[in-house]
Design a protein around this motif. Structure first.
Motif, PDB file in Angstrom:
ATOM      1  N   ILE A 148       8.364  -2.206   2.302  1.00  0.00           N
ATOM      2  CA  ILE A 148       8.144  -1.288   3.423  1.00  0.00           C
ATOM      3  C   ILE A 148       6.826  -1.649   4.104  1.00  0.00           C
ATOM      4  CG2 ILE A 148       7.746   1.110   4.099  1.00  0.00           C
ATOM      5  CD1 ILE A 148       9.472   1.990   1.776  1.00  0.00           C
ATOM      6  N   PRO A 149       6.877  -2.078   5.360  1.00  0.00           N
ATOM      7  CA  PRO A 149       5.644  -2.480   6.052  1.00  0.00           C
ATOM      8  C   PRO A 149       4.920  -1.277   6.653  1.00  0.00           C
ATOM      9  CG  PRO A 149       7.520  -2.833   7.482  1.00  0.00           C
ATOM     10  CD  PRO A 149       8.068  -2.276   6.189  1.00  0.00           C
ATOM     11  N   PHE A 154       3.548   7.338   7.931  1.00  0.00           N
ATOM     12  CA  PHE A 154       2.671   6.178   7.775  1.00  0.00           C
ATOM     13  C   PHE A 154       3.276   4.895   8.344  1.00  0.00           C
ATOM     14  CE2 PHE A 154       2.102   9.083   4.163  1.00  0.00           C
ATOM     15  CZ  PHE A 154       0.774   9.433   4.335  1.00  0.00           C
ATOM     16  N   VAL A 155       4.599   4.865   8.469  1.00  0.00           N
ATOM     17  CA  VAL A 155       5.278   3.658   8.933  1.00  0.00           C
ATOM     18  C   VAL A 155       5.454   3.726  10.446  1.00  0.00           C
ATOM     19  CG1 VAL A 155       7.364   2.251   8.759  1.00  0.00           C
ATOM     20  CG2 VAL A 155       6.472   3.430   6.733  1.00  0.00           C
ATOM     21  N   VAL A 156       5.025   2.692  11.127  1.00  0.00           N
ATOM     22  CA  VAL A 156       5.071   2.652  12.591  1.00  0.00           C
ATOM     23  C   VAL A 156       6.518   2.674  13.085  1.00  0.00           C
ATOM     24  CG1 VAL A 156       4.422   1.342  14.646  1.00  0.00           C
ATOM     25  CG2 VAL A 156       2.925   1.341  12.635  1.00  0.00           C
ATOM     26  N   SER A 198      16.517   1.779   7.080  1.00  0.00           N
ATOM     27  CA  SER A 198      17.088   0.664   7.843  1.00  0.00           C
ATOM     28  C   SER A 198      16.431  -0.666   7.485  1.00  0.00           C
ATOM     29  CB  SER A 198      16.937   0.920   9.349  1.00  0.00           C
ATOM     30  OG  SER A 198      15.565   0.912   9.727  1.00  0.00           O
ATOM     31  N   LEU A 199      15.362  -0.606   6.689  1.00  0.00           N
ATOM     32  CA  LEU A 199      14.660  -1.820   6.282  1.00  0.00           C
ATOM     33  C   LEU A 199      15.436  -2.558   5.194  1.00  0.00           C
ATOM     34  CD1 LEU A 199      11.057  -0.322   6.123  1.00  0.00           C
ATOM     35  CD2 LEU A 199      11.945  -1.861   7.880  1.00  0.00           C
ATOM     36  N   GLU A 200      14.941  -3.738   4.840  1.00  0.00           N
ATOM     37  CA  GLU A 200      15.591  -4.559   3.819  1.00  0.00           C
ATOM     38  C   GLU A 200      15.682  -3.810   2.494  1.00  0.00           C
ATOM     39  OE1 GLU A 200      15.242  -9.106   1.997  1.00  0.00           O
ATOM     40  OE2 GLU A 200      13.527  -8.163   2.994  1.00  0.00           O
ATOM     41  N   SER A 260       0.818  -1.210   0.000  1.00  0.00           N
ATOM     42  CA  SER A 260       0.000   0.000   0.000  1.00  0.00           C
ATOM     43  C   SER A 260       0.853   1.261   0.000  1.00  0.00           C
ATOM     44  CB  SER A 260      -0.932  -0.004   1.215  1.00  0.00           C
ATOM     45  OG  SER A 260      -0.197  -0.178   2.415  1.00  0.00           O
ATOM     46  N   ILE A 261       2.168   1.090   0.175  1.00  0.00           N
ATOM     47  CA  ILE A 261       3.078   2.228   0.062  1.00  0.00           C
ATOM     48  C   ILE A 261       2.949   2.863  -1.315  1.00  0.00           C
ATOM     49  CG2 ILE A 261       5.534   2.815  -0.161  1.00  0.00           C
ATOM     50  CD1 ILE A 261       4.598   2.689   2.686  1.00  0.00           C
ATOM     51  N   PHE A 262       2.624   2.048  -2.310  1.00  0.00           N
ATOM     52  CA  PHE A 262       2.507   2.546  -3.673  1.00  0.00           C
ATOM     53  C   PHE A 262       1.276   3.428  -3.856  1.00  0.00           C
ATOM     54  CE2 PHE A 262       5.191  -1.228  -4.290  1.00  0.00           C
ATOM     55  CZ  PHE A 262       6.231  -0.655  -5.000  1.00  0.00           C
TER      56      PHE A 262
END
Length: 230
Positions: free
Chosen positions: A162-163, A85-87, A97-99, A3-5
């Motif tokens: 990105i979660p 939006f990202v927790v 820092s994410l993958e 949903s980042i898109f």
């Protein structure tokens, strides 16, 4: 699809990224054909045609790479906006820092370095009438295009991973360092570090205005930035 898109900034970034990549792909194909038959010593109709074609290709490459530089800053802006939006993310650092985040950022910075070298070569080549650096800058562009292809793929991998429902590391965790590792190299203090940074920056600007070769200074500048970030 993540949903980042659905983010307007990300959609705009991907649209521009895809558009520029398409232009670079076309330039890449034509660059190969130009390099294959290029011989400035020959006064043939084919060579004349290649020279005219190379002028157009270089123009497209110059425009596209310049937009790529601007797009880098828009990319950082877009990722920073996603922190809302990202927790757990307080800024772009938490998301990077994410993958695939850090390697994507590193590749973008590396590509900017090579793009800078390409513009220096292009500037030198435009001053000559014998197309001395044409083959070199086209070869460099081919290398840059390959790197940009990896960057393009990594962008999709990074953004799609990105979660929105999982917490990421915040800045205080990412930048937590010991007192030893946070020391500035060479025994410099903050004031002298800032002074050296701006001296190098001003020298680059002055030499660029005077249209002198600044390749070595660029290398020193980026090396200095690399060292202080360690």
């Amino acid at each position: 699809m993540s949903s980042i898109f659905l983010s307007n900034e990300i959609l705009i970034f991907l649209f521009l990224q895809t558009t520029i990549y398409t232009l670079l792909l076309i330039s890449f194909i034509y660059s190969i054909t130009i390099l294959r038959d290029w011989d400035f010593k020959k006064s043939t109709a084919l060579q004349y045609k290649l020279e005219k074609r190379s002028y157009l290709v270089i123009l497209i490459i110059s425009f596209s790479l310049f937009i790529k530089i601007l797009l880098f800053f828009y990319f950082i802006f877009s990722i920073d906006n996603l922190s809302h939006f990202v927790v757990g993310a307080m800024c772009a650092a938490g998301i990077f820092s994410l993958e695939y985040g850090e390697i994507s950022l590193f590749l973008k910075l590396t590509n900017l370095f090579f793009i800078g070298i390409w513009f220096v070569l292009n500037s030198l080549d435009l001053k000559r009438k014998d197309y001395k650096y044409t083959k070199i800058k086209l070869l460099l562009f081919i290398f840059i295009f390959i790197c940009l292809t990896f960057e393009y793929i990594l962008d999709f991998k990074f953004l799609s991973n990105i979660p929105l429902n999982e917490a990421v590391e915040c800045c205080s965790v990412i930048f937590e360092t010991s007192s030893i590792s946070s020391k500035i190299p060479f025994g410099l203090v903050n004031s002298s570090l800032i002074l050296i940074f701006y001296i190098l920056f001003v020298l680059i600007v002055i030499l660029n205005i005077q249209k002198k070769s600044i390749l070595l200074l660029f290398l020193i500048y980026y090396l200095f930035i690399y060292l202080i970030l360690q």
